[in-house]
Design an enzyme around this catalytic site. Structure first.
Site, PDB file in Angstrom:
ATOM      1  CB  VAL A 116       9.845  -9.424  -0.847  1.00  0.00           C
ATOM      2  CG1 VAL A 116       9.985  -9.888  -2.286  1.00  0.00           C
ATOM      3  CG2 VAL A 116       9.007  -8.157  -0.780  1.00  0.00           C
ATOM      4  NE  ARG A 125      17.577  -6.672  10.434  1.00  0.00           N
ATOM      5  CZ  ARG A 125      16.747  -5.814   9.871  1.00  0.00           C
ATOM      6  NH1 ARG A 125      17.184  -4.640   9.488  1.00  0.00           N
ATOM      7  NH2 ARG A 125      15.472  -6.092   9.698  1.00  0.00           N
ATOM      8  CB  ILE A 147       1.743  -4.888 -12.734  1.00  0.00           C
ATOM      9  CG1 ILE A 147       0.500  -4.708 -11.872  1.00  0.00           C
ATOM     10  CG2 ILE A 147       1.472  -4.506 -14.190  1.00  0.00           C
ATOM     11  CD1 ILE A 147      -0.001  -3.257 -11.811  1.00  0.00           C
ATOM     12  CE  LYS A 186       7.098   0.729  -5.872  1.00  0.00           C
ATOM     13  NZ  LYS A 186       5.908   0.618  -5.010  1.00  0.00           N
ATOM     14  CB  VAL A 212       8.076  -0.746 -11.074  1.00  0.00           C
ATOM     15  CG1 VAL A 212       6.978   0.291 -11.320  1.00  0.00           C
ATOM     16  CG2 VAL A 212       9.439  -0.077 -11.051  1.00  0.00           C
TER      17      VAL A 212
HETATM   18  P1  NDP Z   1      11.484  -6.776   5.239  1.00  0.00           P
HETATM   19  O1  NDP Z   1      11.927  -5.723   6.187  1.00  0.00           O
HETATM   20  O2  NDP Z   1      10.232  -7.508   5.509  1.00  0.00           O
HETATM   21  O3  NDP Z   1      12.640  -7.880   5.111  1.00  0.00           O
HETATM   22  C1  NDP Z   1      13.990  -7.542   5.051  1.00  0.00           C
HETATM   23  C2  NDP Z   1      14.804  -8.834   5.206  1.00  0.00           C
HETATM   24  O4  NDP Z   1      16.177  -8.538   5.025  1.00  0.00           O
HETATM   25  C3  NDP Z   1      14.669  -9.517   6.578  1.00  0.00           C
HETATM   26  O5  NDP Z   1      14.607 -10.908   6.421  1.00  0.00           O
HETATM   27  C4  NDP Z   1      15.965  -9.112   7.293  1.00  0.00           C
HETATM   28  O6  NDP Z   1      16.400 -10.103   8.221  1.00  0.00           O
HETATM   29  C5  NDP Z   1      16.919  -9.081   6.123  1.00  0.00           C
HETATM   30  N1  NDP Z   1      18.082  -8.210   6.337  1.00  0.00           N
HETATM   31  C6  NDP Z   1      18.085  -6.876   6.601  1.00  0.00           C
HETATM   32  N2  NDP Z   1      19.356  -6.429   6.700  1.00  0.00           N
HETATM   33  C7  NDP Z   1      20.153  -7.493   6.494  1.00  0.00           C
HETATM   34  C8  NDP Z   1      21.561  -7.674   6.452  1.00  0.00           C
HETATM   35  N3  NDP Z   1      22.406  -6.661   6.659  1.00  0.00           N
HETATM   36  N4  NDP Z   1      22.049  -8.913   6.203  1.00  0.00           N
HETATM   37  C9  NDP Z   1      21.218  -9.958   6.000  1.00  0.00           C
HETATM   38  N5  NDP Z   1      19.863  -9.847   6.012  1.00  0.00           N
HETATM   39  C10 NDP Z   1      19.351  -8.625   6.258  1.00  0.00           C
HETATM   40  O7  NDP Z   1      11.446  -6.082   3.809  1.00  0.00           O
HETATM   41  P2  NDP Z   1      10.520  -6.457   2.564  1.00  0.00           P
HETATM   42  O8  NDP Z   1      10.592  -7.915   2.307  1.00  0.00           O
HETATM   43  O9  NDP Z   1       9.208  -5.793   2.697  1.00  0.00           O
HETATM   44  O10 NDP Z   1      11.280  -5.658   1.393  1.00  0.00           O
HETATM   45  C11 NDP Z   1      12.460  -6.137   0.797  1.00  0.00           C
HETATM   46  C12 NDP Z   1      12.733  -5.356  -0.478  1.00  0.00           C
HETATM   47  O11 NDP Z   1      11.661  -5.543  -1.392  1.00  0.00           O
HETATM   48  C13 NDP Z   1      12.836  -3.834  -0.283  1.00  0.00           C
HETATM   49  O12 NDP Z   1      13.779  -3.332  -1.197  1.00  0.00           O
HETATM   50  C14 NDP Z   1      11.437  -3.347  -0.648  1.00  0.00           C
HETATM   51  O13 NDP Z   1      11.440  -2.017  -1.090  1.00  0.00           O
HETATM   52  C15 NDP Z   1      11.110  -4.289  -1.779  1.00  0.00           C
HETATM   53  N6  NDP Z   1       9.702  -4.482  -2.055  1.00  0.00           N
HETATM   54  C16 NDP Z   1       8.831  -4.737  -1.038  1.00  0.00           C
HETATM   55  C17 NDP Z   1       7.502  -4.991  -1.319  1.00  0.00           C
HETATM   56  C18 NDP Z   1       6.512  -5.289  -0.240  1.00  0.00           C
HETATM   57  O14 NDP Z   1       5.319  -5.402  -0.556  1.00  0.00           O
HETATM   58  N7  NDP Z   1       6.910  -5.432   1.002  1.00  0.00           N
HETATM   59  C19 NDP Z   1       7.002  -4.989  -2.688  1.00  0.00           C
HETATM   60  C20 NDP Z   1       8.008  -4.702  -3.696  1.00  0.00           C
HETATM   61  C21 NDP Z   1       9.299  -4.460  -3.365  1.00  0.00           C
HETATM   62  P3  NDP Z   1      15.533 -10.495   9.528  1.00  0.00           P
HETATM   63  O15 NDP Z   1      14.362 -11.277   8.982  1.00  0.00           O
HETATM   64  O16 NDP Z   1      16.436 -11.346  10.336  1.00  0.00           O
HETATM   65  O17 NDP Z   1      15.135  -9.200  10.171  1.00  0.00           O
HETATM   66  N1  HSE Z   2       5.822  -0.135  -0.044  1.00  0.00           N
HETATM   67  C1  HSE Z   2       5.568  -0.436  -1.407  1.00  0.00           C
HETATM   68  C2  HSE Z   2       4.128  -0.099  -1.729  1.00  0.00           C
HETATM   69  C3  HSE Z   2       5.835  -1.881  -1.674  1.00  0.00           C
HETATM   70  O1  HSE Z   2       3.341   0.085  -0.800  1.00  0.00           O
HETATM   71  O2  HSE Z   2       3.783  -0.002  -2.910  1.00  0.00           O
HETATM   72  C4  HSE Z   2       5.730  -2.269  -3.128  1.00  0.00           C
HETATM   73  O3  HSE Z   2       6.764  -1.712  -3.875  1.00  0.00           O
END
Ligand code: NDP
Ligand code: HSE
Length: 435
Positions: free
Chosen positions: A15, A46, A138, A207, A134
């Site tokens: 994201v 991270r 949408i 959600k 959520v």
């Molecule tokens: P990812 O695992 O792809 O990305 C997580 C990111 O956070 C990475 O860049 C990671 O760093 C970084 N990170 C993790 N821990 C730390 C820390 N302690 N300090 C600094 N950076 C950190 O997750 P997503 O992007 O999929 O999801 C992110 C959020 O969005 C979650 O809450 C998820 O539920 C929500 N979400 C996700 C959706 C999806 O379709 N994936 C849709 C809607 C919501 P590094 O890159 O170095 O590992």
């Molecule tokens: N893991 C979630 C899903 C990401 O599959 O709907 C979007 O919130």
């Protein structure tokens, strides 16, 4: 000169990377629409040495210290996109304490700590925005909070987990295996870091809790939401459901009639093939909302993945930028608690129709014994299928059950399970007719 809002991005994964890219693509367009520029100032990750394809900010912008981003005096607003409920909570609280608005896509964090975070936002006069939490792209938070503000929401049905919908769609269409499709969903960036949150129904429950809270004005505790996932659904169930004229979807359901308590649940349900929700396929989500003034409404779009979610984050960034521009934190409050006596009703108090698949020994009298148990419980059977030519010691028996009280159905199922002619664990799913 146009003011620029400086963004601190915490997380650059699926994201975060999508947001960084989308801002590069459409940042100038947004600035011309908003009269405020948006610029990513610092990014916390991270692992600094991770190879990043696509979103690749200059090395000088990156840090592993999220606190340095949240507290950087040059950062006006913080975007939390790391996921989880521990560090993410600290990030959001630190930013709010510093008086900075926060945008998050983190539904688990809101579900468990929403009340604390909204209270912090009020105390420090910094808003919290969560459109992306959520249903991906949408804009359902805006719909419930703003567009339908003049309605009492009597029914809300959501296909809210893109991963589960993607898995069920491909299992049904291609006969693909559960594990193989889940791996694809992970590769495509749909699944949570811990995919059991998706497939066991918890993500949809987080959600559903957020939507129910907005719809009914009290914060719903996710632990009180009856939650079932999709792991136990087999190819046989998808096939029999299709024969009976249904598809299987993981549904989030919020029901409230009059002044009574609300019911919030998440479970896989059979829905009629002809219903509009049955055509929501793959990673798409849909939310079907019935308001007492507007009637039935439907919202549809991609529920997961980088771009769809980035679009929702951009919408929050725009709101936050306008609020900063106009020095307003009260224009749209993160959450308004307007129902002091709100309560949830347990699923055991509900009435539903059911699909029941039993694995039975192929001998005379089996069906009669099952029918007797259901009859004594005053539960009516609407149809029975026992496919011919099934091989093996046992055969599947499928019963469609008329509307029955959940508690009576659970008791009857307990007795059926004990029959020595029943092999394996019975499969029971609810049938949803959207009434
Ligand atoms: P990812 O695992 O792809 O990305 C997580 C990111 O956070 C990475 O860049 C990671 O760093 C970084 N990170 C993790 N821990 C730390 C820390 N302690 N300090 C600094 N950076 C950190 O997750 P997503 O992007 O999929 O999801 C992110 C959020 O969005 C979650 O809450 C998820 O539920 C929500 N979400 C996700 C959706 C999806 O379709 N994936 C849709 C809607 C919501 P590094 O890159 O170095 O590992
Ligand atoms: N893991 C979630 C899903 C990401 O599959 O709907 C979007 O919130």
């Amino acid at each position: 000169m146009q003011k620029k809002v400086q963004i601190g991005l915490v997380g650059l994964g699926t994201v975060g990377g999508g947001v960084y890219d989308a801002l590069r693509r459409n940042g100038a367009l947004m600035a011309s629409r908003l009269g405020v520029g948006l610029r990513v100032r610092r990014v916390a990750v991270r692992n600094l040495s991770k190879r990043r394809v696509g979103a690749n900010p200059p090395a000088a912008m990156l840090t592993t210290d999220w606190a340095a981003v949240a507290n950087d005096p040059r950062v006006d607003l913080v975007v939390e996109l790391i996921g989880g409920t521990t560090v993410a909570r600290q990030v959001v609280l630190a930013a709010l304490r510093a008086g900075k608005p926060v945008v998050t896509a983190n539904k688990a964090l809101l579900a468990f700590h929403g009340e604390e975070l909204f209270a912090a936002a009020r105390r420090y006069r910094a808003n919290l925005y969560y459109e992306a939490s959520v249903a991906g792209g949408i804009p359902i938070i805006k719909v419930l909070r703003e567009a339908l503000i003049g309605n009492r929401v009597t029914r809300l049905y959501g296909i809210l987990n893109g991963t589960c919908n993607y898995i069920l769609t491909r299992m049904q269409a291609e006969g693909a295996g559960f594990a193989e499709v889940l791996a694809d969903a992970q590769r495509l960036g749909y699944a949570e870091a811990d995919p059991s949150l998706d497939v066991d129904g918890h993500d949809a429950a987080h959600k559903a809790g957020i939507l129910a809270s907005l719809a009914h004005g009290f914060w719903v505790n996710p632990r009180q939401i009856h939650t079932e996932g999709i792991r136990h659904i087999t190819a046989l169930d998808l096939k029999f459901a299709a024969q009976l004229g249904y598809v299987i979807k993981l549904l989030a359901i919020v029901k409230k009639d009059g002044r009574g308590s609300a019911q919030v649940s998440v479970y896989p349900a059979l829905i009629p093939k002809g219903h509009v929700m049955a055509s929501v396929a793959g990673v798409f989500n849909a939310v079907y909302v019935r308001g007492d003034v507007v009637g039935d409404t439907l919202y549809y779009g991609r529920g997961a993945g980088a771009d769809a979610t980035a679009s929702a984050v951009l919408s929050d960034l725009a709101d936050a930028a306008l609020d900063l521009k106009h020095h307003s934190t009260e224009r749209v409050q993160a959450f308004v608690s307007h129902e002091r006596n709100g309560a949830l009703r347990p699923i055991s108090a509900a009435t539903n129709s059911f699909y029941l698949r039993l694995d039975v020994v192929d001998q005379p009298g089996v069906l009669a014994r099952i029918a007797a148990i259901l009859g004594r419980a005053r539960i009516g059977i609407s149809s029975v299928i026992q496919p011919e030519g099934h091989e093996g010691a046992s055969v599947p028996l499928i019963l469609m059950i008329h509307d029955a009280p959940e508690a009576a159905m659970a008791r009857a199922l307990g007795q059926i399970r004990k029959l020595n002619t029943i092999k394996g664990e019975p499969m029971m799913m609810r049938v949803e007719n959207f009434t």
